[in-house]
Design a protein around this motif. Structure first.
Motif, PDB file in Angstrom:
ATOM      1  N   ASP A 119      -6.020  22.936  -5.371  1.00 42.50           N
ATOM      2  CA  ASP A 119      -5.592  23.664  -6.562  1.00 42.50           C
ATOM      3  C   ASP A 119      -6.622  24.773  -6.773  1.00 42.50           C
ATOM      4  O   ASP A 119      -7.769  24.500  -7.130  1.00 42.50           O
ATOM      5  CB  ASP A 119      -5.565  22.656  -7.723  1.00 42.50           C
ATOM      6  CG  ASP A 119      -5.261  23.258  -9.080  1.00 42.50           C
ATOM      7  OD1 ASP A 119      -5.737  24.368  -9.374  1.00 42.50           O
ATOM      8  OD2 ASP A 119      -4.570  22.590  -9.874  1.00 42.50           O
ATOM      9  N   PRO A 123      -4.665  32.158 -11.669  1.00 41.07           N
ATOM     10  CA  PRO A 123      -4.918  33.142 -12.730  1.00 41.07           C
ATOM     11  C   PRO A 123      -3.936  32.918 -13.880  1.00 41.07           C
ATOM     12  O   PRO A 123      -3.001  32.125 -13.768  1.00 41.07           O
ATOM     13  CB  PRO A 123      -4.654  34.476 -12.047  1.00 41.07           C
ATOM     14  CG  PRO A 123      -3.719  34.157 -10.939  1.00 41.07           C
ATOM     15  CD  PRO A 123      -4.031  32.756 -10.501  1.00 41.07           C
ATOM     16  N   ASN A 124      -4.177  33.631 -14.953  1.00 39.88           N
ATOM     17  CA  ASN A 124      -3.320  33.463 -16.125  1.00 39.88           C
ATOM     18  C   ASN A 124      -2.349  34.634 -16.230  1.00 39.88           C
ATOM     19  O   ASN A 124      -2.741  35.793 -16.083  1.00 39.88           O
ATOM     20  CB  ASN A 124      -4.183  33.347 -17.370  1.00 39.88           C
ATOM     21  CG  ASN A 124      -5.108  32.147 -17.263  1.00 39.88           C
ATOM     22  OD1 ASN A 124      -4.689  31.075 -16.810  1.00 39.88           O
ATOM     23  ND2 ASN A 124      -6.361  32.326 -17.615  1.00 39.88           N
ATOM     24  N   HIS A 133     -11.497  34.613 -11.014  1.00 35.88           N
ATOM     25  CA  HIS A 133     -10.382  34.063 -10.245  1.00 35.88           C
ATOM     26  C   HIS A 133     -10.519  34.413  -8.772  1.00 35.88           C
ATOM     27  O   HIS A 133     -10.066  33.668  -7.906  1.00 35.88           O
ATOM     28  CB  HIS A 133      -9.037  34.578 -10.784  1.00 35.88           C
ATOM     29  CG  HIS A 133      -8.705  34.011 -12.121  1.00 35.88           C
ATOM     30  ND1 HIS A 133      -8.494  34.782 -13.220  1.00 35.88           N
ATOM     31  CD2 HIS A 133      -8.591  32.722 -12.535  1.00 35.88           C
ATOM     32  CE1 HIS A 133      -8.251  33.995 -14.262  1.00 35.88           C
ATOM     33  NE2 HIS A 133      -8.308  32.749 -13.868  1.00 35.88           N
ATOM     34  N   HIS A 159      -1.835  26.800  -9.600  1.00 36.63           N
ATOM     35  CA  HIS A 159      -1.513  26.219 -10.911  1.00 36.63           C
ATOM     36  C   HIS A 159      -1.635  27.324 -11.976  1.00 36.63           C
ATOM     37  O   HIS A 159      -2.561  27.341 -12.793  1.00 36.63           O
ATOM     38  CB  HIS A 159      -2.506  25.086 -11.178  1.00 36.63           C
ATOM     39  CG  HIS A 159      -2.212  24.222 -12.370  1.00 36.63           C
ATOM     40  ND1 HIS A 159      -1.285  23.230 -12.356  1.00 36.63           N
ATOM     41  CD2 HIS A 159      -2.761  24.199 -13.615  1.00 36.63           C
ATOM     42  CE1 HIS A 159      -1.265  22.614 -13.532  1.00 36.63           C
ATOM     43  NE2 HIS A 159      -2.152  23.197 -14.320  1.00 36.63           N
ATOM     44  N   GLY A 161      -1.615  29.840 -15.003  1.00 30.96           N
ATOM     45  CA  GLY A 161      -1.663  29.660 -16.454  1.00 30.96           C
ATOM     46  C   GLY A 161      -0.463  30.379 -17.050  1.00 30.96           C
ATOM     47  O   GLY A 161      -0.564  31.511 -17.499  1.00 30.96           O
ATOM     48  N   TYR A 308      -3.443  22.169 -22.244  1.00 30.50           N
ATOM     49  CA  TYR A 308      -3.923  22.296 -20.874  1.00 30.50           C
ATOM     50  C   TYR A 308      -4.154  20.926 -20.214  1.00 30.50           C
ATOM     51  O   TYR A 308      -3.643  20.661 -19.118  1.00 30.50           O
ATOM     52  CB  TYR A 308      -5.225  23.087 -20.958  1.00 30.50           C
ATOM     53  CG  TYR A 308      -5.865  23.525 -19.668  1.00 30.50           C
ATOM     54  CD1 TYR A 308      -5.118  24.091 -18.639  1.00 30.50           C
ATOM     55  CD2 TYR A 308      -7.267  23.414 -19.497  1.00 30.50           C
ATOM     56  CE1 TYR A 308      -5.752  24.533 -17.475  1.00 30.50           C
ATOM     57  CE2 TYR A 308      -7.889  23.851 -18.345  1.00 30.50           C
ATOM     58  CZ  TYR A 308      -7.139  24.406 -17.327  1.00 30.50           C
ATOM     59  OH  TYR A 308      -7.750  24.830 -16.189  1.00 30.50           O
ATOM     60  N   ASP A 312      -2.330  19.014 -17.102  1.00 28.51           N
ATOM     61  CA  ASP A 312      -3.088  18.659 -15.900  1.00 28.51           C
ATOM     62  C   ASP A 312      -2.882  17.187 -15.523  1.00 28.51           C
ATOM     63  O   ASP A 312      -2.813  16.849 -14.337  1.00 28.51           O
ATOM     64  CB  ASP A 312      -4.584  18.951 -16.097  1.00 28.51           C
ATOM     65  CG  ASP A 312      -5.015  20.189 -15.305  1.00 28.51           C
ATOM     66  OD1 ASP A 312      -4.416  20.449 -14.238  1.00 28.51           O
ATOM     67  OD2 ASP A 312      -5.933  20.893 -15.745  1.00 28.51           O
ATOM     68  N   TYR A 330      -9.834  20.574  -7.057  1.00 28.04           N
ATOM     69  CA  TYR A 330      -9.628  21.643  -8.040  1.00 28.04           C
ATOM     70  C   TYR A 330     -10.817  22.599  -8.010  1.00 28.04           C
ATOM     71  O   TYR A 330     -11.952  22.168  -8.207  1.00 28.04           O
ATOM     72  CB  TYR A 330      -9.555  21.068  -9.447  1.00 28.04           C
ATOM     73  CG  TYR A 330      -8.442  20.064  -9.681  1.00 28.04           C
ATOM     74  CD1 TYR A 330      -8.581  18.740  -9.273  1.00 28.04           C
ATOM     75  CD2 TYR A 330      -7.267  20.437 -10.322  1.00 28.04           C
ATOM     76  CE1 TYR A 330      -7.568  17.816  -9.507  1.00 28.04           C
ATOM     77  CE2 TYR A 330      -6.253  19.514 -10.565  1.00 28.04           C
ATOM     78  CZ  TYR A 330      -6.407  18.206 -10.153  1.00 28.04           C
ATOM     79  OH  TYR A 330      -5.419  17.289 -10.378  1.00 28.04           O
ATOM     80  N   THR A 332     -12.584  25.555  -9.840  1.00 33.14           N
ATOM     81  CA  THR A 332     -12.685  26.435 -11.014  1.00 33.14           C
ATOM     82  C   THR A 332     -14.158  26.664 -11.359  1.00 33.14           C
ATOM     83  O   THR A 332     -15.034  26.013 -10.802  1.00 33.14           O
ATOM     84  CB  THR A 332     -12.064  25.828 -12.296  1.00 33.14           C
ATOM     85  OG1 THR A 332     -12.953  24.825 -12.809  1.00 33.14           O
ATOM     86  CG2 THR A 332     -10.695  25.233 -12.063  1.00 33.14           C
ATOM     87  N   GLN A 336     -15.514  24.709 -16.701  1.00 29.96           N
ATOM     88  CA  GLN A 336     -14.425  23.755 -16.948  1.00 29.96           C
ATOM     89  C   GLN A 336     -14.764  22.327 -16.497  1.00 29.96           C
ATOM     90  O   GLN A 336     -13.887  21.463 -16.474  1.00 29.96           O
ATOM     91  CB  GLN A 336     -13.150  24.215 -16.232  1.00 29.96           C
ATOM     92  CG  GLN A 336     -12.610  25.516 -16.782  1.00 29.96           C
ATOM     93  CD  GLN A 336     -11.169  25.779 -16.354  1.00 29.96           C
ATOM     94  OE1 GLN A 336     -10.371  24.866 -16.211  1.00 29.96           O
ATOM     95  NE2 GLN A 336     -10.854  27.042 -16.155  1.00 29.96           N
ATOM     96  N   HIS A 339     -13.692  19.507 -18.832  1.00 33.51           N
ATOM     97  CA  HIS A 339     -12.238  19.316 -18.849  1.00 33.51           C
ATOM     98  C   HIS A 339     -11.798  18.408 -17.698  1.00 33.51           C
ATOM     99  O   HIS A 339     -11.027  17.468 -17.883  1.00 33.51           O
ATOM    100  CB  HIS A 339     -11.541  20.676 -18.758  1.00 33.51           C
ATOM    101  CG  HIS A 339     -10.109  20.620 -18.317  1.00 33.51           C
ATOM    102  ND1 HIS A 339      -9.102  20.181 -19.138  1.00 33.51           N
ATOM    103  CD2 HIS A 339      -9.518  20.921 -17.129  1.00 33.51           C
ATOM    104  CE1 HIS A 339      -7.954  20.229 -18.472  1.00 33.51           C
ATOM    105  NE2 HIS A 339      -8.177  20.670 -17.256  1.00 33.51           N
ATOM    106  N   PHE A 340     -12.324  18.681 -16.499  1.00 36.53           N
ATOM    107  CA  PHE A 340     -11.914  17.873 -15.339  1.00 36.53           C
ATOM    108  C   PHE A 340     -12.451  16.446 -15.451  1.00 36.53           C
ATOM    109  O   PHE A 340     -11.719  15.483 -15.212  1.00 36.53           O
ATOM    110  CB  PHE A 340     -12.323  18.552 -14.029  1.00 36.53           C
ATOM    111  CG  PHE A 340     -11.450  19.734 -13.716  1.00 36.53           C
ATOM    112  CD1 PHE A 340     -10.191  19.550 -13.168  1.00 36.53           C
ATOM    113  CD2 PHE A 340     -11.847  21.026 -14.029  1.00 36.53           C
ATOM    114  CE1 PHE A 340      -9.347  20.627 -12.921  1.00 36.53           C
ATOM    115  CE2 PHE A 340     -11.015  22.111 -13.796  1.00 36.53           C
ATOM    116  CZ  PHE A 340      -9.762  21.909 -13.238  1.00 36.53           C
TER     117      PHE A 340
HETATM  118  N1  ARG Z   1      -5.642  28.958 -15.279  1.00 33.42           N
HETATM  119  C1  ARG Z   1      -6.918  28.318 -15.406  1.00 33.42           C
HETATM  120  C2  ARG Z   1      -7.964  29.357 -15.770  1.00 33.42           C
HETATM  121  O1  ARG Z   1      -7.799  30.520 -15.518  1.00 33.42           O
HETATM  122  C3  ARG Z   1      -7.351  27.609 -14.143  1.00 33.42           C
HETATM  123  C4  ARG Z   1      -6.495  26.449 -13.724  1.00 33.42           C
HETATM  124  C5  ARG Z   1      -7.188  25.516 -12.779  1.00 33.42           C
HETATM  125  N2  ARG Z   1      -6.384  24.422 -12.347  1.00 33.42           N
HETATM  126  C6  ARG Z   1      -6.046  23.343 -13.087  1.00 33.42           C
HETATM  127  N3  ARG Z   1      -5.261  22.439 -12.563  1.00 33.42           N
HETATM  128  N4  ARG Z   1      -6.510  23.192 -14.321  1.00 33.42           N
HETATM  129  O2  ARG Z   1      -8.987  29.008 -16.328  1.00 33.42           O
END
Ligand code: ARG
Length: 564
Positions: A119, A123-124, A133, A159, A161, A308, A312, A330, A332, A336, A339-340
């Protein structure tokens, strides 16, 4: 690597209960060649065998020498608790030949029958694809390439956003200040502008936030107008992202973004409820994680919407069911990490044993010439600009150094963009990085261009040589010996990069290869070597170096032009 494997095979019958991989992990490369090519520090065995290292080394060397070896080693001796292996010249010559012939040299099948989900990028929608990113994309793509090279079946997932309250804001902003033509023309840039405007206006007029919330809630209920606007934003954004992916060679097997899990979160909430894991907290549902040293994981907001983390969790279940992965990785920013850790823990507490196969791969921040990159304010360096600048700067260097080069533009983009990728991957990923153009593009420094250039040099020599005899001699001087020994490490570096999820292992290793190769090339005439077998041996070194650099560059996502 060859030799480590060969040494472990010799040791295995003597070390009951240990497999070759475990033995291999104990072997070291002595810093002084006089102490052998490989050594087994026997203190590592004294706990298991309950004997002092000196005695272990002695009895191992007696046993091995009594049964003899297949000629791989010319001498195996014990010195002060170390068992030292000296490689024979024939075996070095044989390894060199193998490395030069095998174009997939370095690959393996350790991952055969296993699936890895990766993963990355993610990007968003409606926000610029920024340099953070880019890091996720190049690190994730490199890890995926490395896993593939090791025989894994790989599923790259983007994945995106593409769901969340921000789309409510965007819809309101578009209706108030947006222009269709402008957005069609300027894409994400125009979307960001109205998004930024929303935040400015919302400072003055709080009711805008309520409107946005309402718009998002309509979206969640499937309101046609809202959904079609949202789809349009998604389309425009993906088209722009794809341009970046094409430039850097990123490829995804799945584009299931957050929105894909919208109708799959109810099941998660139900499961959590049935397991009595949810606690009501001011109208919201949370999973308390205090016991594990973490703040609670919020899964359902007081207005009933998911977030979020909920998506996930749903995504992890979906991937397990769909791909039956052995590992799900994953990539990132380190921002984050919590979060994970939280949602991995929630899945573990739900009783899913595969939670242990969820891995977060964090990385540090990026700045350009010292300036940190902000995202919220729209003050971002756009990647396309960055790539264009890299390509232009490289073209200027080519025009100065090699003005007659064919396909100059193509090469300039391969080298310029490659320089950015390489720079990104040249230090441990967790370190923060800073872009300084002169460092990134320096053809003589520890850079992508330097490695690509060395590869092109190998390709050039081989082109001139044409066919050459496939018989190699043992190295006759230090320069030959050193480059062969460095090339032999490649499979081990690939394996290390995979285990540590660290592409920089490969980039840094390639710099060593280039250095040793350029030393060799400086010291030893290749095409003009006087003796035919010496010439063949040296050409095999060039070929093997080319194989390692080509595979290594491709693993980290760089192109390999034959002419620079
Ligand atoms: N879209 C998120 C960001 O820009 C990252 C996502 C990472 N992947 C996930 N499964 N949470 O911060």
């Amino acid at each position: 690597m060859f030799e480590k494997m060969q040494a472990s095979a010799l040791l295995k019958p003597l070390l009951e209960g240990l497999d070759t991989e475990e033995i291999s992990a104990m072997l070291e490369y002595p810093s002084d060649r006089k102490l052998g090519d490989i050594a087994l520090p026997c203190f590592k065995l004294s706990k298991i065998l309950r004997k002092p290292p000196v005695l272990i080394a002695k009895s191992l060397s007696e046993a091995i020498n009594a049964s003899g070896n297949d000629g791989t080693f010319e001498k195996i001796e014990d010195v002060n608790g170390y068992l030292n292996f000296y490689i024979s010249k024939e075996s070095l010559a044989k390894n060199l030949l193998n490395m030069s012939i095998d174009e997939k040299y370095g690959s393996s099948d350790v991952g055969k029958g296993k699936t890895a989900v990766l993963d990355y990028s993610a990007p968003n929608i409606a926000k610029p694809f920024h340099i953070g990113h880019l890091r996720s994309t190049v690190i994730g793509q490199a890890i995926k390439n490395i896993y593939k090279f090791c025989g894994y079946n790989c599923i790259g997932v983007n994945h995106l956003g593409d769901w969340g309250t921000q789309f409510g804001k965007l819809i309101v902003a578009y209706k108030k200040w947006g222009s269709k033509e402008e957005i069609e023309k300027k894409g994400i840039k125009a979307l960001t502008e109205i998004y930024v405007k929303f935040h400015e206006e919302a400072e003055k007029d709080k009711s805008l936030e309520d409107e946005a919330r309402e718009a998002f809630s309509k979206m969640e209920k499937g309101d046609e107008e809202c959904i079609s606007l949202w789809k349009w934003f998604v389309e425009i954004s993906i088209a722009e992202f794809k341009k970046v992916y094409d430039m850097i060679g990123a490829q995804f097997e799945s584009w299931n973004g957050e929105s894909f899990y919208f109708d799959k979160t109810d099941e998660v909430i139900e499961k959590l409820k049935s397991k009595n894991m949810l606690v009501l907290d001011e109208g919201a549902y949370i999973v308390p994680l205090e016991e594990y040293g973490m703040p609670p994981c919020l899964v359902l907001k007081s207005d009933g919407s998911t977030i979020y983390a909920t998506r996930d969790i749903a995504a992890a279940f979906y991937r397990k069911k769909t791909y039956d992965f052995d590992t799900c990785i994953y990539v990132t920013s380190a921002g984050q990490s919590l979060h994970f850790a939280q949602f991995f823990k929630v899945i573990e507490l739900m009783g899913e044993e595969w939670a242990k196969n969820l891995v977060h791969v964090p990385f540090g921040t990026v700045s350009i010439d010292g300036a940190k990159l902000a995202t919220r304010t729209g003050n971002v360096v756009l990647l396309e600009d960055l790539f264009r600048e890299a390509t232009e700067k490289t073209l200027a260097i080519i025009n100065e150094k090699n003005p007659g080069l064919e396909n100059k533009e193509e090469v300039a983009s391969a080298v310029g963009i490659g320089a950015i990728i390489f720079h990104d991957l040249s230090n441990n990923r967790i370190k923060d990085i800073n872009f300084v153009w002169d460092e990134v593009l320096n053809f003589d420094g520890n850079t992508g261009p330097y490695v690509q250039y060395t590869y092109a040099r190998c390709a050039g020599i081989l082109d001139k040589a044409g066919d050459f005899g496939k018989k190699t001699l043992a190295p006759s001087c230090d320069a030959e010996y050193n480059i062969i020994k460095t090339l032999e490490l490649f499979p081990e570096k690939v394996s290390q990069a995979r285990k540590e999820l660290e592409p920089s292992v490969i980039s840094r290793y390639m710099l060593d290869v280039c250095q040793e190769f350029n030393r060799f090339y400086h010291d030893c005439p290749v095409l003009k070597a006087e003796d035919e077998s010496v010439r063949n041996t040296r050409l095999a070194i060039v070929k093997a170096t080319g194989n390692v650099l080509k595979n290594g560059l491709e693993l980290i996502g760089l192109k390999t032009p034959k002419n620079i």
